[in-house]
Design a protein around this motif. Structure first.
Motif, PDB file in Angstrom:
ATOM      1  N   ARG A 397      93.043  74.357 -61.318  1.00  0.00           N
ATOM      2  CA  ARG A 397      93.213  73.559 -60.106  1.00  0.00           C
ATOM      3  C   ARG A 397      91.888  73.321 -59.385  1.00  0.00           C
ATOM      4  NH1 ARG A 397      97.327  76.938 -60.695  1.00  0.00           N
ATOM      5  NH2 ARG A 397      96.375  78.562 -59.416  1.00  0.00           N
ATOM      6  N   GLU A 398      90.855  72.987 -60.140  1.00  0.00           N
ATOM      7  CA  GLU A 398      89.569  72.651 -59.527  1.00  0.00           C
ATOM      8  C   GLU A 398      89.663  71.310 -58.795  1.00  0.00           C
ATOM      9  OE1 GLU A 398      86.286  74.664 -62.496  1.00  0.00           O
ATOM     10  OE2 GLU A 398      87.266  72.824 -63.143  1.00  0.00           O
ATOM     11  N   PRO A 399      88.806  71.071 -57.818  1.00  0.00           N
ATOM     12  CA  PRO A 399      88.802  69.783 -57.120  1.00  0.00           C
ATOM     13  C   PRO A 399      88.563  68.619 -58.086  1.00  0.00           C
ATOM     14  CG  PRO A 399      87.453  71.387 -55.949  1.00  0.00           C
ATOM     15  CD  PRO A 399      87.822  72.017 -57.260  1.00  0.00           C
ATOM     16  N   ALA A 400      89.182  67.498 -57.799  1.00  0.00           N
ATOM     17  CA  ALA A 400      89.050  66.330 -58.664  1.00  0.00           C
ATOM     18  C   ALA A 400      87.594  65.886 -58.782  1.00  0.00           C
ATOM     19  CB  ALA A 400      89.914  65.193 -58.140  1.00  0.00           C
ATOM     20  N   ALA A 401      86.839  66.010 -57.709  1.00  0.00           N
ATOM     21  CA  ALA A 401      85.432  65.596 -57.741  1.00  0.00           C
ATOM     22  C   ALA A 401      84.626  66.440 -58.720  1.00  0.00           C
ATOM     23  CB  ALA A 401      84.829  65.686 -56.337  1.00  0.00           C
ATOM     24  N   LEU A 402      84.945  67.742 -58.801  1.00  0.00           N
ATOM     25  CA  LEU A 402      84.249  68.619 -59.734  1.00  0.00           C
ATOM     26  C   LEU A 402      84.595  68.247 -61.171  1.00  0.00           C
ATOM     27  CD1 LEU A 402      82.537  71.041 -60.503  1.00  0.00           C
ATOM     28  CD2 LEU A 402      84.522  72.518 -60.058  1.00  0.00           C
ATOM     29  N   ARG A 403      85.871  68.002 -61.436  1.00  0.00           N
ATOM     30  CA  ARG A 403      86.266  67.621 -62.794  1.00  0.00           C
ATOM     31  C   ARG A 403      85.588  66.302 -63.202  1.00  0.00           C
ATOM     32  NH1 ARG A 403      91.027  70.215 -64.665  1.00  0.00           N
ATOM     33  NH2 ARG A 403      90.824  72.408 -64.078  1.00  0.00           N
ATOM     34  N   ARG A 404      85.456  65.375 -62.242  1.00  0.00           N
ATOM     35  CA  ARG A 404      84.790  64.107 -62.535  1.00  0.00           C
ATOM     36  C   ARG A 404      83.310  64.343 -62.844  1.00  0.00           C
ATOM     37  NH1 ARG A 404      86.533  61.705 -58.567  1.00  0.00           N
ATOM     38  NH2 ARG A 404      84.824  62.034 -57.099  1.00  0.00           N
ATOM     39  N   ARG A 405      82.655  65.203 -62.077  1.00  0.00           N
ATOM     40  CA  ARG A 405      81.238  65.508 -62.333  1.00  0.00           C
ATOM     41  C   ARG A 405      81.054  66.164 -63.687  1.00  0.00           C
ATOM     42  NH1 ARG A 405      81.179  67.107 -56.898  1.00  0.00           N
ATOM     43  NH2 ARG A 405      81.184  69.328 -57.455  1.00  0.00           N
ATOM     44  N   GLN A 406      82.023  66.978 -64.099  1.00  0.00           N
ATOM     45  CA  GLN A 406      81.915  67.634 -65.404  1.00  0.00           C
ATOM     46  C   GLN A 406      82.005  66.618 -66.538  1.00  0.00           C
ATOM     47  OE1 GLN A 406      83.476  72.087 -64.058  1.00  0.00           O
ATOM     48  NE2 GLN A 406      84.899  70.734 -65.096  1.00  0.00           N
ATOM     49  N   GLN A 407      82.782  65.566 -66.363  1.00  0.00           N
ATOM     50  CA  GLN A 407      82.796  64.522 -67.375  1.00  0.00           C
ATOM     51  C   GLN A 407      81.477  63.749 -67.369  1.00  0.00           C
ATOM     52  OE1 GLN A 407      84.169  64.020 -69.982  1.00  0.00           O
ATOM     53  NE2 GLN A 407      83.516  61.942 -70.485  1.00  0.00           N
ATOM     54  N   GLU A 408      80.884  63.560 -66.202  1.00  0.00           N
ATOM     55  CA  GLU A 408      79.572  62.924 -66.135  1.00  0.00           C
ATOM     56  C   GLU A 408      78.517  63.784 -66.839  1.00  0.00           C
ATOM     57  OE1 GLU A 408      79.095  62.411 -61.978  1.00  0.00           O
ATOM     58  OE2 GLU A 408      80.469  60.692 -61.836  1.00  0.00           O
ATOM     59  N   GLU A 409      78.616  65.106 -66.669  1.00  0.00           N
ATOM     60  CA  GLU A 409      77.726  66.028 -67.385  1.00  0.00           C
ATOM     61  C   GLU A 409      77.898  65.856 -68.897  1.00  0.00           C
ATOM     62  OE1 GLU A 409      78.507  70.082 -66.485  1.00  0.00           O
ATOM     63  OE2 GLU A 409      78.155  69.855 -64.341  1.00  0.00           O
ATOM     64  N   ASN A 410      79.149  65.775 -69.321  1.00  0.00           N
ATOM     65  CA  ASN A 410      79.464  65.612 -70.735  1.00  0.00           C
ATOM     66  C   ASN A 410      78.792  64.356 -71.286  1.00  0.00           C
ATOM     67  OD1 ASN A 410      80.687  65.751 -73.265  1.00  0.00           O
ATOM     68  ND2 ASN A 410      82.718  65.172 -72.535  1.00  0.00           N
ATOM     69  N   ALA A 411      78.949  63.239 -70.571  1.00  0.00           N
ATOM     70  CA  ALA A 411      78.363  61.980 -71.021  1.00  0.00           C
ATOM     71  C   ALA A 411      76.837  62.052 -71.033  1.00  0.00           C
ATOM     72  CB  ALA A 411      78.844  60.839 -70.134  1.00  0.00           C
ATOM     73  N   ASP A 412      76.257  62.665 -70.005  1.00  0.00           N
ATOM     74  CA  ASP A 412      74.796  62.787 -69.938  1.00  0.00           C
ATOM     75  C   ASP A 412      74.272  63.652 -71.077  1.00  0.00           C
ATOM     76  OD1 ASP A 412      74.775  61.223 -67.684  1.00  0.00           O
ATOM     77  OD2 ASP A 412      74.553  62.901 -66.275  1.00  0.00           O
ATOM     78  N   TRP A 413      74.953  64.793 -71.331  1.00  0.00           N
ATOM     79  CA  TRP A 413      74.526  65.658 -72.437  1.00  0.00           C
ATOM     80  C   TRP A 413      74.599  64.920 -73.765  1.00  0.00           C
ATOM     81  CZ3 TRP A 413      77.669  67.037 -76.589  1.00  0.00           C
ATOM     82  CH2 TRP A 413      77.049  67.856 -77.535  1.00  0.00           C
ATOM     83  N   TYR A 414      75.681  64.183 -73.983  1.00  0.00           N
ATOM     84  CA  TYR A 414      75.848  63.478 -75.255  1.00  0.00           C
ATOM     85  C   TYR A 414      74.731  62.459 -75.459  1.00  0.00           C
ATOM     86  CZ  TYR A 414      77.888  60.619 -78.936  1.00  0.00           C
ATOM     87  OH  TYR A 414      78.094  59.924 -80.093  1.00  0.00           O
TER      88      TYR A 414
END
Length: 423
Positions: A397-414
């Motif tokens: 149940r993390e904040p939606a903003a954190l989950r969105r940032r984690q996907q941005e991290e994923n895209a940046d890492w890739y």
């Protein structure tokens, strides 16, 4: 058993013979020591880049496929978040940078002569060999399934053709249709991947008007990576669509019938599934096993401080094929292992101190749009084994903003990862 033409002595990597080979005078006598890399994926391409930056060795990469397809990001393509072109990369950038790219299949390793035998009959001598052959699939691990059945029940765990087939089959699943995913036993490539795949399948179905379809995961494992996070996500985003069946619930997989799309468990028989995705047990790539570099587990033991083969110190095994201790089989981990191996290899060749080994891995998993979770770890050699010294995992149940940032991290890492490999 060794392949024909490779002597028994060549398999005795820990012997006095192997130690003598490491000190062979031709290494010091030639202008540039020869490093041959087998496999152009996350491990091999990153190792080539690290060695090139040093500039003291001749680097040859042996890879039969003209395009590398990044399977480690392919679930996002299944879900409709990226195009297939975002997964496919050529080796021209590595060639321009100075790597000799040999578009051949590596057939065998003569460890006594230190030669790599190619499918066309050619031979490549090496002073050090880096193996990053990835995995082979155990086609006998799922009763009723076989290599001949991988078209009817695709695995999509290797290569572009299988991925395209899985996507085509997914797009044909009707509303109300059934998908069965046969998950693999441990260890296997990328622990969260089958469950991210189920998430992306559900997302694709739901967003294309097929929310009445069901996905059943038949798992031989009693638990899996980030289980609570995935199940929370499935309940929130895809209620009633995804069902995970532990072995004590399914009573185990009994068999599959590719001709009829049937999956039989001890609990229930699922008939006429619209799609059955079989992800079988795995083992190190054939080139490593054929050279006697794998143990009875089917994977390659390595020295924790260097990724050097525990059976031949002139060979380094990185990526999915290696027994990596507590570090998972992930693209991130393969890149980390490549850096450690390349630096240790150079130190050994030039009589320098071997840098301390430190490894890292992060696996991001997209559950739904802007809802990504992750598991990370840092690892070091401890008592001869790679062990986790620090780890983190996303919370419930993390904040939606954190989950969105984690996907941005994923895209940046890739983007950074593939640019570093192929740019």
């Amino acid at each position: 058993m060794a392949r024909a033409g490779v002597s028994r002595r060549a398999l005795l990597g820990g012997s006095a013979l192997a130690a003598a080979l490491l000190c062979a005078p031709h290494v010091a006598a030639q202008a540039l020591p020869r490093v041959v890399i087998v496999g152009g994926g996350a491990g091999g391409a990153n190792a080539a880049r690290t060695l090139l930056r040093d500039g003291r060795v001749e680097v040859t990469l042996v890879e039969p496929e003209p395009l590398y397809v990044a399977v480690f990001h392919s679930n996002l393509w299944l879900g409709g978040f990226i195009d297939f072109a975002a997964l496919a990369f050529g080796y021209q950038g590595l060639a321009r940078a100075g790597v000799r790219v040999v578009p051949q299949r590596a057939d065998a390793i003569d460890r006594e002569r230190r030669e790599l035998r190619l499918a066309d009959g050619g031979r490549l001598p090496y002073d050090r060999l880096i193996l990053s052959p990835g995995i082979d699939l155990d086609y006998d691990s799922v009763p009723g399934w076989s290599r001949a059945a991988e078209t009817a029940m695709p695995h999509a765990w290797k290569g572009g053709a299988q991925l395209r087939l899985l996507k085509e089959r997914l797009d044909k699943v009707p509303d109300g249709g059934l998908i069965v995913i046969i998950a693999p036993p441990n260890p296997f490539r990328c622990p969260p991947a089958p469950y991210e795949r189920a998430s992306m399948m559900a997302h694709r179905l739901k967003t294309t008007g097929r929310g009445g379809a069901r996905i059943i995961i038949v798992d031989p494992k009693p638990k899996f990576s980030m289980q609570g996070l995935f199940q929370e996500g499935w309940e929130g985003h895809y209620p009633g669509m995804v069902e995970w069946m532990a072995p004590d619930i399914s009573d185990g997989l009994v068999s599959v019938d590719p001709a009829t799309g049937t999956v039989v468990t001890g609990f229930e028989t699922y008939r006429e599934a619209a799609l059955v995705n079989v992800i079988p047990a795995q083992k190190a790539g054939a080139i490593a096993r054929g050279a006697g570099l794998a143990d009875a587990s089917g994977w390659c033991p390595v020295e924790a401080a260097s990724m050097a083969s525990a059976l031949d110190p002139a060979v380094f095994v990185i990526g999915d094929a290696a027994i990596g201790g507590e570090i998972p089989k992930s693209a991130f981990a393969a890149g980390s292992q490549a850096d450690v191996a390349a630096r240790a290899l150079l130190a050994g060749l030039f009589g320098e101190a071997v840098p301390p080994a430190s490894y890292a891995s992060t696996c991001w998993s997209l559950i739904a749009a802007d809802d990504a979770v992750k598991v990370s770890g840092h690892y070091r050699p401890v008592d001869g084994r790679i062990r986790e010294v620090e780890g983190t995992v996303s919370g419930a149940r993390e904040p939606a903003a954190l989950r969105r940032r984690q996907q941005e991290e994923n895209a940046d890492w890739y983007r950074a990862m593939v640019a570093g490999m192929f740019g």
